[in-house]
Design an enzyme around this catalytic site. Structure first.
Site, PDB file in Angstrom:
ATOM      1  N   SER A 279      29.817  45.421  42.969  1.00  0.00           N
ATOM      2  CA  SER A 279      30.468  44.826  44.138  1.00  0.00           C
ATOM      3  C   SER A 279      30.555  45.787  45.316  1.00  0.00           C
ATOM      4  O   SER A 279      30.538  45.358  46.471  1.00  0.00           O
ATOM      5  CB  SER A 279      31.874  44.337  43.760  1.00  0.00           C
ATOM      6  OG  SER A 279      31.793  43.308  42.803  1.00  0.00           O
TER       7      SER A 279
ATOM      8  N   HIS B 255      35.838  47.441  46.640  1.00  0.00           N
ATOM      9  CA  HIS B 255      35.267  46.487  47.589  1.00  0.00           C
ATOM     10  C   HIS B 255      35.444  46.983  49.024  1.00  0.00           C
ATOM     11  O   HIS B 255      34.511  46.948  49.833  1.00  0.00           O
ATOM     12  CB  HIS B 255      35.946  45.127  47.431  1.00  0.00           C
ATOM     13  CG  HIS B 255      35.589  44.434  46.159  1.00  0.00           C
ATOM     14  ND1 HIS B 255      35.987  43.140  45.868  1.00  0.00           N
ATOM     15  CD2 HIS B 255      34.885  44.853  45.073  1.00  0.00           C
ATOM     16  CE1 HIS B 255      35.532  42.796  44.672  1.00  0.00           C
ATOM     17  NE2 HIS B 255      34.857  43.815  44.176  1.00  0.00           N
TER      18      HIS B 255
END
Length: 368
Positions: free
Chosen positions: A251, A311
């Site tokens: 991610s 993230h």
């Protein structure tokens, strides 16, 4: 300037057919359809009058009787209406360029890709969409995706359901484990570990959709640098903000690709069509996803497995690295300043994260 009388008398009927159709035919078709407001396939006098007066800066500078004469001269077959060929011949007639040139130029500037306009007008005018190419083919994101699938399947084949907990053979080697921070490869290789098929498939789909177009414009090596920068920044950010958390998944790299598109739009603003739309879309996607994760964890107190810091770190890295490593077709003075700010800021942030991880081992030891 040519007077209305001179304009009409200098348009002998026999000369109209001698004007060749040029490379803008397909775009003239769009203009024809626009002028043909009643969609009957022909241009009548009042449609021509609206067209002429709307394409000039001064309203109604061409009297109606002159419009009728122009219409009659262009009407080769005398049916009192202009078909497509008659309309194009009229537009291309040299004595009418001052009437129709502004409208045609504005329309072409909107429709025709800038690189094609450059060939027509003889000036350099590059646009980002013209840089897309499949030669060399965009293979790097596919290769990364194949490796991620291969490691996932290897663990699942050797030990069924081991991918649900990250306990497989390859996962044990690659996953970021805060208690094994000295194994520095884990700061990157955690991207090959995914918890469950949903986690894997979502990351694969997003990184291919985002990464392949970037490769087609900016070349694979640049996209790989952005991707790995996001992965590394994600693990460093996670290690500092959540030092007890294990980390798996790509991610960080995916978020880097997201914000790399924003970086591309910023640095190629004048070479893109509607860059503000692209920037808005990607900002909304990032904000909604991160906002939902933050709300779930800190307001609803849901035990979410999402690595928020990873993230966010990947997103910041993708933006900063993208600004100074992705292609900038025509660099402006402002973009030079942005380039330097991004470079310095990235070095400072990454340097600080690395120093913290190396120089303060007690901070991480106290987390256990």
């Amino acid at each position: 300037p040519i007077s209305a009388t001179t304009l009409v008398t200098k348009m002998p009927r026999q000369n109209l057919d001698e004007v060749p159709l040029n490379d803008f035919n397909s775009h003239y078709r769009h203009i024809f359809d626009t002028v043909d407001t009643n969609n009957d396939g022909y241009i009548c006098v009042w449609e021509l009058e609206d067209f002429i007066n709307s394409s000039n800066e001064e309203a109604n500078i061409v009297p109606r009787h002159v419009v009728k004469k122009i219409h009659k001269m262009a009407d080769d077959n005398g049916d009192k209406k202009l078909d497509y060929r008659e309309f194009v011949n009229m537009l291309e007639h040299p004595d009418l360029q001052h009437l129709f040139g502004q409208y045609v130029t504005s329309y072409v500037n909107f429709i025709v890709p800038r690189q094609k306009r450059a060939a027509v007008y003889g000036v350099e005018d590059r646009q980002l969409i013209d840089e897309y190419t499949c030669c060399p083919p965009p293979v790097f994101m596919f290769l990364i995706s194949i490796l991620e699938v291969a490691f996932h399947l290897t663990d699942e084949i050797i030990e069924k359901n081991s991918t649900l907990s990250g306990s497989g053979v390859t996962a044990q080697i690659f996953i970021y484990d805060p208690q094994r921070r000295h194994e520095v490869w884990r700061y990157l290789t955690y991207m090959f570990v995914h918890i469950g098929y949903t986690h894997l498939l979502v990351n694969l789909a997003v990184q291919l959709v985002l990464g392949v177009p970037l490769e087609m414009v900016h070349k694979g090596w640049r996209v790989l640098v952005v991707y790995f920068a996001g992965v590394l920044a994600g693990s460093l950010a996670n290690s500092i903000t959540d030092p007890r958390c294990r980390l798996a998944g790509a991610s960080g790299g995916v978020y880097a690709l997201l914000t790399a598109h924003i970086a591309c739009a910023i640095m190629n603003w004048s070479e893109m069509m509607f860059p503000y739309v692209q920037i808005t879309v990607y900002i909304v996607i990032v904000a909604c996803d991160l906002g939902q994760s933050i709300y779930d964890r800190y307001f609803l107190k849901v035990q979410s497995p999402v690595g928020i810091a990873a993230h966010l770190g990947g997103a910041i890295a993708g933006l900063l690295v993208g600004i100074y490593i992705l292609r900038n077709l025509q660099q402006t003075k402002t973009e030079k300043y942005i380039w330097w700010v991004a470079l310095v800021l990235y070095i400072l942030l990454m340097g600080a994260a690395i120093v913290i991880n190396i120089a303060w081992p007690g901070y991480f030891a106290g987390a256990f």
